[in-house]
Design an enzyme around this catalytic site. Structure first.
Site, PDB file in Angstrom:
ATOM      1  N   LYS A 280       0.945  -1.055   0.004  1.00 19.42           N
ATOM      2  CA  LYS A 280      -0.035   0.101  -0.062  1.00 19.42           C
ATOM      3  C   LYS A 280       0.622   1.205   0.050  1.00 19.42           C
ATOM      4  CE  LYS A 280      -4.472   1.511   2.158  1.00 19.42           C
ATOM      5  NZ  LYS A 280      -5.330   1.031   3.011  1.00 19.42           N
ATOM      6  N   GLU A 366     -19.701  -5.130  10.625  1.00 24.29           N
ATOM      7  CA  GLU A 366     -20.628  -4.229  11.346  1.00 24.29           C
ATOM      8  C   GLU A 366     -21.689  -5.202  11.976  1.00 24.29           C
ATOM      9  OE1 GLU A 366     -18.483  -1.635   8.821  1.00 24.29           O
ATOM     10  OE2 GLU A 366     -19.636  -3.503   8.430  1.00 24.29           O
ATOM     11  N   ARG A 394     -25.320  -1.557   7.235  1.00 23.43           N
ATOM     12  CA  ARG A 394     -24.870  -3.065   7.030  1.00 23.43           C
ATOM     13  C   ARG A 394     -25.142  -3.883   8.188  1.00 23.43           C
ATOM     14  NH1 ARG A 394     -20.414  -3.271   3.551  1.00 23.43           N
ATOM     15  NH2 ARG A 394     -19.256  -4.718   4.998  1.00 23.43           N
TER      16      ARG A 394
END
Length: 629
Positions: A280, A366, A394
């Site tokens: 990343k 979640e 969610r």
């Protein structure tokens, strides 16, 4: 190659490996330069430059379907599909969307802003392909963080069972927004170090083929030997047990390695998972060395130093929430905090430093976080789940079934409530009042400023009547003086900020300054307007609503939330049920459509939630004789 001259992926298909590497370098420079001005998701995109080039080199978009999970890493895809010349307006009002957008390009076959959806979408597209009898490839690109989402695991299970021809590119950079957590992450860590597995397996198969056949017994023995080798070299080969052909690990910055494995994946029947290791922030030192997630998504920055450009100002609402929670938790051992892979965004990373044993990052999950909070509450603890409004969607069934139905003492700290700006329609936090208000046992609060927020957090912790949500906006407060001593706010009691006899505005949160300024302008025209801080969307202040009805003045509800089913609807329902059918009641809020990206001020202007609009609305509601006066 001029990056902005690329019209579609065919531009790179005739290039040599060396030329592709030059293009990769140019794309990185382009992204670093452009995003230093607009901000955006820099780290994820720098990490997938070679991967995206290899995908578009080996596959034929849009015939072949490239499905990006979350969309944080789709900028390079946008460049290669002819949109580089729009990057000056990335995430700006009416400009290029920061996520895949179907009406923006035929190459964006799936829209997303939430994680873990790509595999299910890919399964749908692969199934449709087989029904129609076409020969296109379906490729889902999913990160290791998104793979922790339950929906992704459900899709993996189904894909492995159905054995559809489908390719999954697992972009493994060891981070989502924050460092990944969980057992699945540990499985991937073992796979990263097990590159010898595939080679050893192939060599064993060749050896077995050379042994003269002695019947089924030898064959079954050979299979057991292969399985033993599998578990020896790769502890618990998760993906092969799920029915996938596993390829990798692949160096995500080596074009030869990437293309070789993608070509092999195309030839392989059934579902294939290509495990790609990327870095990343690759190619830009500040982003590469980022351990806090700062460079995942950010605003403008200085290219040379990597310094993020921040305007000094009051504390953020997220910071006030976190500081208040830490302050209360120091004297209340019942308090535990939960986040779904967003410790930095919710500022719970500060809570984690103070109380590491009472902080739980569950990953992108979640649903699990909500029900876990419920489980904690049954044992006398006081769980606080800090979650963006858009991500709480969610876990909706869990809020209904596991928390509200059992009337458990869970605190939902709903961050980014209201419009959030540049992230656009997938992230605007405008639906939570509508989807929480009708749930039995739920309480919903929203502060007018940062000082009231700290008192609301304290109130929510002290409340033992069931679930309670405190919603607060993105960004900074107003810089007002903060009370040193925390106090409880009476739930269901509103605050009259300004008296008035001609009309009344019921509002809360970010719309209070708009209402107060409108009242000032109307006062200058001889119109007296009452302004009420309706700080609890549920329960309503019945006593005050009855008092306002007795005045028989027009009522305007004003909210930075979906107009369908939110606070204004609650007021209409109240007066209808109380048989006040002759009152003039109008509502202002987010219209019944998804709101795209742009600055919050631009979006409020577009949808008419501004002081001039409120002034016009109040004047329209007044009796004609009052307007003439």
């Amino acid at each position: 190659m001029d990056i902005e001259s690329i019209k579609d992926p065919s531009a790179i298909k005739s290039l040599s490996k060396q030329e592709l590497e030059y293009v990769a370098s140019d794309i990185r420079s382009f992204l670093i330069e452009k995003l230093s001005v607009t901000g955006g998701h820099l780290g994820p995109n720098l990490g997938v430059v070679e991967l995206t080039l290899a995908l578009h080199y080996c596959f034929d978009s849009p015939k072949d379907k490239l499905i990006w999970d979350v969309g944080h890493q789709a900028y390079v895809h946008k460049i290669l599909t002819g949109r580089a010349n729009q990057f000056d307006a990335l995430r700006q009002y009416k400009g290029l969307c920061g996520f895949p957008k179907r009406d923006e390009s035929e190459h964006d076959v799936w829209e997303t802003g939430h994680s873990s959806t790509s595999l299910s979408a890919a399964m749908g597209m692969a199934t449709a392909r087989d029904i129609k009898g076409t020969d296109d490839n379906v490729i889902a690109i999913i990160g290791d963080g998104a793979l922790t989402g339950g929906m992704a695991l459900e899709a993996l299970n189904h894909i492995g069972h159905e054995q559809k021809d489908l390719i999954v590119i697992l972009n493994d950079n060891e981070m989502s927004i924050a460092p990944n957590v969980g057992a699945l992450h540990n499985v991937l860590a073992k796979l990263r170090t097990a590159g010898k597995y595939q080679k050893a397996k192939e060599e064993l198969e060749m050896l077995i083929k050379k042994i003269p056949a002695f019947g089924g017994k030898l064959a079954s023995t050979a299979e057991r030997v292969k399985d033993s080798l599998k578990y020896l070299l790769v502890s618990g080969v998760f993906f092969e047990e799920m029915g996938f052909t596993y390829l990798g690990p692949v160096d995500g910055h080596d074009l030869d390695d990437l293309m070789e494995n993608m070509k092999y994946a195309k030839k392989t029947s059934g579902p294939v998972l290509v495990h790609v290791l990327t870095k990343k922030g690759k190619g830009y030192a500040p982003a590469e060395n980022d351990a806090k997630g700062t460079w995942h998504g950010l605003g403008p920055y200085k290219i040379e130093s990597g310094e993020v450009v921040k305007k000094p100002g009051p504390p953020s609402y997220s910071g006030v929430f976190s500081d208040t929670l830490k302050k209360i938790a120091a004297d209340d051992n019942r308090i535990v905090a939960l986040t779904a892979a967003m410790p930095g965004g919710t500022k719970l990373d500060q809570f984690a430093k103070a109380f590491p044993e009472r902080m739980f990052d569950v990953g992108i999950a979640e649903q699990h976080a909500t029900t876990m909070a419920g489980g904690l509450a049954t044992q006398g603890l006081k769980p606080v789940f800090a979650v963006y409004s858009t991500f709480l969607q969610r876990g909706y069934d869990q809020v209904v079934h596991d928390v509200c139905r059992q009337n458990l003492n869970v605190v939902f700290a709903i961050d980014r409530a209201g419009l959030v700006g540049a992230d656009g329609e997938t992230h605007q936090g405008v639906f939570d009042i509508a989807f929480l208000r009708h749930l039995p046992n739920m309480v919903i609060l929203m502060p007018k400023d940062e000082n009231e927020l700290q008192h609301m957090i304290y109130t929510a912790i002290q409340y033992d009547g069931g679930p309670i949500a405190v919603r607060y906006p993105r960004g900074n407060g107003y810089g007002i003086k903060m009370d040193e001593e925390l106090k409880q706010i009476p739930i269901g009691k509103w605050d009259v900020l300004r008296g008035g006899s001609d009309a009344c505005i019921l509002t809360f949160g970010t719309m209070i300054p708009v209402a107060e300024q409108a009242a000032e302008e109307l006062a200058a025209q001889g119109i007296s307007v009452k302004v009420v801080n309706a700080r609890s969307a549920k329960p309503l202040d019945d006593e005050l609503l009855f008092d306002i009805a007795k005045q028989n003045i027009p009522i305007l509800t004003l909210e930075e939330a979906a107009i369908q089913g939110s606070f204004g609807s609650a007021v209409l329902e109240f007066y209808h049920d109380a048989n006040y059918h002759d009152l003039t009641i109008h509502r202002m809020g987010i219209p019944d459509r998804f709101i795209e990206h742009g600055s919050v001020s631009q979006l409020l202007e577009e949808i008419g939630l501004t002081t001039p609009s409120v002034v016009d609305k109040v004047k329209l509601m007044l009796p004609r004789k009052r307007q003439r006066a």
